[in-house]
Scaffold this active site. Structure first.
Site, short mmCIF file in Angstrom:
data_model
loop_
_atom_site.label_atom_id
_atom_site.label_comp_id
_atom_site.label_asym_id
_atom_site.label_seq_id
_atom_site.Cartn_x
_atom_site.Cartn_y
_atom_site.Cartn_z
N CYS A 129 -2.48 7.88 4.87
CA CYS A 129 -3.38 6.73 4.90
C CYS A 129 -4.62 7.11 5.68
O CYS A 129 -4.53 7.77 6.72
CB CYS A 129 -2.66 5.55 5.55
SG CYS A 129 -3.67 4.06 5.67
N HIS A 170 0.46 0.30 -2.13
CA HIS A 170 -0.04 0.74 -0.81
C HIS A 170 -1.25 -0.09 -0.41
O HIS A 170 -1.35 -0.56 0.73
CB HIS A 170 -0.40 2.23 -0.89
CG HIS A 170 -0.91 2.82 0.38
ND1 HIS A 170 -0.25 3.80 1.07
CD2 HIS A 170 -2.05 2.58 1.10
CE1 HIS A 170 -0.94 4.12 2.16
NE2 HIS A 170 -2.05 3.40 2.19
N GLU A 171 -2.19 -0.30 -1.36
CA GLU A 171 -3.42 -1.04 -1.04
C GLU A 171 -3.15 -2.54 -0.87
O GLU A 171 -3.74 -3.18 0.00
CB GLU A 171 -4.48 -0.79 -2.11
CG GLU A 171 -4.89 0.67 -2.27
CD GLU A 171 -5.24 1.36 -0.97
OE1 GLU A 171 -5.82 0.72 -0.08
OE2 GLU A 171 -4.91 2.56 -0.83
N HIS A 174 -1.99 -3.31 2.49
CA HIS A 174 -3.07 -3.40 3.49
C HIS A 174 -3.61 -4.82 3.62
O HIS A 174 -3.91 -5.27 4.73
CB HIS A 174 -4.22 -2.45 3.15
CG HIS A 174 -4.05 -1.07 3.67
ND1 HIS A 174 -3.83 -0.78 4.99
CD2 HIS A 174 -4.08 0.14 3.03
CE1 HIS A 174 -3.73 0.53 5.16
NE2 HIS A 174 -3.88 1.11 3.98
#
Length: 204
Positions: free
Chosen positions: A131, A174-175, A178
């Site tokens: 990351c 993954h995004e 966030h």
């Protein structure tokens, strides 16, 4: 001047200096949805985020600007707590080393993305994940859904529904993590980082 005002200035290029690191509370906050129709500032921010990803994957620009290569970027990583993510997944050369016909397998800025359904089967990348907001190596399988269906809006305000599997599914999860205040290592088994269950799909 807000972080977003600075980032969208015409002369500004997003660099690693703009990316906040673990420990910053913005990375642990649930980001706010953007209003529709999109304002110019949010459209510009998405364009700047995509520009960063392209620069990070270009060896010349990456060296010039001191960038780490990335395939995704979420607005909270640049200290803007909004539900905006950019993804830029390159196609790889073939076995003979010939360049791909299409440079990217997926290139999009997603506004208010949401996972609306997912597979029962889980998957993880064999090499783990990294990351841009985490400067250390954290080893282990990051367990995610093998397939996901995502709803989102594009910069024109058009709604889309897309089905993803494999690497692209991993990237979008993954995004989206966030914008929900989750970091990849939260999904690693702390007691047994490389634990494999029978149904876990390991992606090379």
């Amino acid at each position: 001047m807000s972080a977003q005002d600075k980032l969208i200035k015409p002369s500004h290029l997003i660099t690693m200096d703009d990316i906040i690191r673990e420990g910053n509370p913005t990375l642990r906050a649930v980001a706010k949805e953007v209003s529709l129709p999109l304002c110019d500032e949010d459209i510009l921010l998405g364009e700047k985020m995509m520009q960063f990803l392209k620069h990070s994957q270009n060896p010349v620009m990456a060296e010039k600007l001191g960038l780490r290569a990335g395939v995704g970027l979420a607005a909270p990583q640049i200290d803007v707590s909004k539900r905006i993510i950019a993804v830029l997944v390159p196609n790889l050369p073939d076995k003979e080393g010939n360049p791909p016909k299409e440079a990217y397998s997926w290139q999009e800025v997603l506004y208010n993305p949401k996972i609306v359904s997912h597979s029962v089967q889980d998957a993880a990348l064999s090499d783990g994940e990294g990351c841009l907001s985490v400067d250390r190596v954290v080893e282990g399988y990051v367990v995610r859904h093998a397939r996901v269906t995502v709803d989102y809006y594009d910069k024109e305000g058009q709604q889309h529904r897309i089905k993803l599997k494999g690497y692209n599914a991993i990237v979008v999860q993954h995004e989206i993590d966030h914008i929900n205040g989750v970091l990849f290592y939260d999904r690693i088994n702390a007691k047994n980082p490389f634990e494999t269950k029978e149904e876990l799909l390991i992606l090379d």
